[in-house]
Design a protein around this motif. Structure first.
Motif, PDB file in Angstrom:
ATOM      1  N   SER A   5       0.849  -1.178   0.000  1.00 53.49           N
ATOM      2  CA  SER A   5       0.000   0.000   0.000  1.00 53.49           C
ATOM      3  C   SER A   5       0.888   1.233   0.000  1.00 53.49           C
ATOM      4  O   SER A   5       2.017   1.218   0.475  1.00 53.49           O
ATOM      5  N   GLU A  57      -2.549  -0.950  -6.806  1.00 55.47           N
ATOM      6  CA  GLU A  57      -2.750  -1.765  -5.609  1.00 55.47           C
ATOM      7  C   GLU A  57      -3.644  -2.982  -5.823  1.00 55.47           C
ATOM      8  O   GLU A  57      -3.407  -4.048  -5.255  1.00 55.47           O
ATOM      9  N   ASP A  60      -1.646  -5.578  -7.611  1.00 52.46           N
ATOM     10  CA  ASP A  60      -0.502  -5.925  -6.774  1.00 52.46           C
ATOM     11  C   ASP A  60      -0.894  -6.927  -5.691  1.00 52.46           C
ATOM     12  O   ASP A  60      -0.180  -7.905  -5.443  1.00 52.46           O
ATOM     13  N   ARG A  61      -2.020  -6.683  -5.033  1.00 54.18           N
ATOM     14  CA  ARG A  61      -2.490  -7.613  -3.998  1.00 54.18           C
ATOM     15  C   ARG A  61      -2.810  -8.982  -4.600  1.00 54.18           C
ATOM     16  O   ARG A  61      -2.463 -10.026  -4.045  1.00 54.18           O
TER      17      ARG A  61
END
Length: 411
Positions: A5, A57, A60-61
C-alpha cells in the motif's frame, strides 16, 4: 499484499521525509517536483499526487497472492490459452484472477472506436518507421532509463535477454496490429497480461539484494511514473521523430495515434489523471519525467550490447554488420543517449545515414524521384529493414508469463 500500500511503502522507506526534502540518494532527485497538471489529462481533473508514489494496488495484492500461494504455473498455463480480445477469461483460472481479468479487460468509457480504426490504418501505412522507432529506438532509450534497465536486468527475464525481448515485443506487436482493439485482436490480452507481470515484478524485485543495492532508494519498482516514462520512450518519442523526419502525418492520424497509446496505457493500469490528452501535454510531461532521468548504468550498457549483438547476429545474413547496426542505433536516439548506452561511434556509417536517411524518407513519401537517391542509401534501407525483421521475428511462439522469481544470482 498490505505491504504494497502507498501508506506502508512511505512509512517503510522513510519516504515521507524524502517527499519534502528529495534527498540526493533518491532517484526522484533526477527530476523536478511533479508539477504536471491533471487538467491536461484525459480525465481533465485529478488529485495531482505525484505518480512516483502511486502503484497499482488492486493487481498488486492479487498477483502477490498468486505467487505466495504457488499458483503461478497454473495461472500461466491457463493464460497461454487466452489469445483474443473477445475470448472469455479461461475457466480454469482461480476465481480471483478471472474476476480481475473480467474487470481489467474493459476499455475506458472514453475509448473511441473510430479513432482506434484510424490509428490501425496509420500503423499500417507508417509501419516501417514505427517499427524502427518503437522496436529499436525505444529499445535503446529503455536501456538509458536507469530504473527500467535495472528492473529488466535483475528480474527473471534479465538472465535470458532473447526470451525477454520476445516477451516484451508481444505488446508492441499487438499495439501495431491492424486489428489491435478489434474482437479478433489481442491488444487487450497482452496489456492485461503485462499489467499482471508488472505486479509480479513489484512483489519480487524488492527481495533481490542485487536490485536493492542499485535501486537508488526506490523500495518498489514500476510506479505509475515509471510506466509513463516508458510510454514516452515509445509513443511521444516516435511521434516526435516522425515530425522531425518530415513524414506526412495528418491531424486525424496524429490524434488517432495518440488515442491508441492513451487507451493502451490505461489498459496497463495507469490512472486517467496521468494520461496526457494532447501531444502538447504529452511533450510537456515527457520533458519532466523522461528527459532529466536518462543516464548511463552498468546494467543499461550491458543490455544495450546484448540487444545490438542480437540484432547484428540476426541481420548478418542480409549483409548488415555490427558497425552499421551501431550507427543506425546512434542515429535513432542521438549522440547523448547513444553515449550513455556506450554505443560505439561509427564515423563513416553515421555520416552516411545522416546524409541518406532524409532522402529515403522523401523517396518513400513520393517527394523525391529515384535518381536522386544515392546508391549507398539502399544499404542503409536494407539495414533498417533487417532491423524491423529482427524485431518482428521476436515474440513468435512465445507468450507473456507471470514470473515467480528474480534473476538467479551469478547469471
Amino acid at each position: 499484499m498490505d505491504g504494497l500500500s502507498r501508506r506502508n511503502m512511505l512509512l517503510a522507506g522513510g519516504a515521507l521525509g524524502a517527499l519534502g526534502a528529495l534527498g540526493a540518494a533518491s532517484p526522484v532527485s533526477a527530476r523536478s517536483l511533479w508539477t504536471w497538471s491533471p487538467g491536461d489529462s484525459v480525465a481533465g481533473a485529478g488529485a495531482g499526487v505525484d505518480p512516483e508514489w502511486v502503484w497499482d494496488e488492486e493487481v498488486d495484492r492479487l498477483v502477490a497472492s498468486v505467487i505466495d500461494r504457488g499458483d503461478v504455473p497454473k495461472v500461466n498455463e491457463q493464460l497461454r490459452t487466452w489469445t483474443r480480445n473477445d475470448q472469455a477469461a479461461p475457466a480454469g483460472l482461480p476465481q480471483d484472477v478471472r474476476e480481475f481479468i473480467d474487470k481489467a479487460r474493459q476499455l475506458p468509457s472514453w475509448a473511441d472506436r473510430e479513432k482506434l480504426e484510424t490509428a490501425a490504418a496509420f500503423n499500417k501505412t507508417r509501419g516501417f518507421y514505427l517499427n524502427v522507432l518503437n522496436g529499436v529506438g525505444g529499445g535503446m532509450l529503455s536501456t538509458a532509463i536507469p530504473r527500467e534497465a535495472r528492473a529488466v536486468y535483475y528480474s527473471k527475464g534479465g538472465a535470458d535477454m532473447e526470451d525477454r525481448v520476445a516477451k516484451t515485443s508481444m505488446l508492441g506487436f499487438a499495439v501495431g496490429d491492424l486489428n489491435a482493439y478489434r474482437a479478433d485482436g489481442d491488444c487487450v490480452v497482452q496489456a492485461v497480461k503485462t499489467r499482471m507481470v508488472h505486479a509480479a515484478v513489484r512483489h519480487l524485485l524488492p527481495k533481490s539484494p542485487a536490485w536493492s543495492q542499485v535501486s537508488g532508494g526506490q523500495k518498489i519498482p514500476i510506479s505509475q511514473a515509471d510506466i509513463l516514462v516508458t510510454w514516452h520512450s515509445l509513443a511521444t518519442y516516435a511521434m516526435g521523430k516522425l515530425l522531425e523526419w518530415k513524414v506526412p502525418v495528418s491531424p486525424a492520424e496524429s490524434d488517432a495515434y495518440l488515442h491508441l497509446w492513451q487507451v493502451t496505457v490505461h489498459m496497463l493500469g495507469v490512472q486517467d489523471q496521468y494520461i496526457p490528452k494532447t501531444w502538447d501535454a504529452a511533450n510537456a510531461q515527457s520533458k519532466q519525467v523522461l528527459d532529466p532521468i536518462l543516464t548511463s548504468t552498468k546494467e543499461g550498457v550491458e543490455l544495450t550490447d546484448i540487444l545490438l549483438g542480437q540484432l547484428a547476429e540476426q541481420t548478418s545474413p542480409g549483409g548488415i554488420d555490427r558497425p552499421l547496426c551501431n550507427a543506425l542505433a546512434r542515429y535513432l536516439v542521438g549522440d547523448r543517449v547513444a553515449d550513455m548506452d556506450r554505443i560505439p561511434e561509427e564515423p563513416f556509417w553515421e555520416k552516411t545515414i545522416a546524409t541518406v536517411w532524409p532522402k529515403l524518407v522523401a523517396f518513400r513519401e513520393g517527394l523525391l524521384p529515384l535518381p536522386l537517391v544515392p546508391p549507398l542509401a539502399w544499404t542503409v534501407d536494407e539495414a533498417a529493414r533487417q532491423y524491423i525483421l529482427a524485431f518482428l521475428t521476436k515474440g513468435k511462439g512465445t507468450a507473456i508469463e507471470i514470473p515467480d522469481t528474480n534473476r538467479p544470482s551469478g547469471r
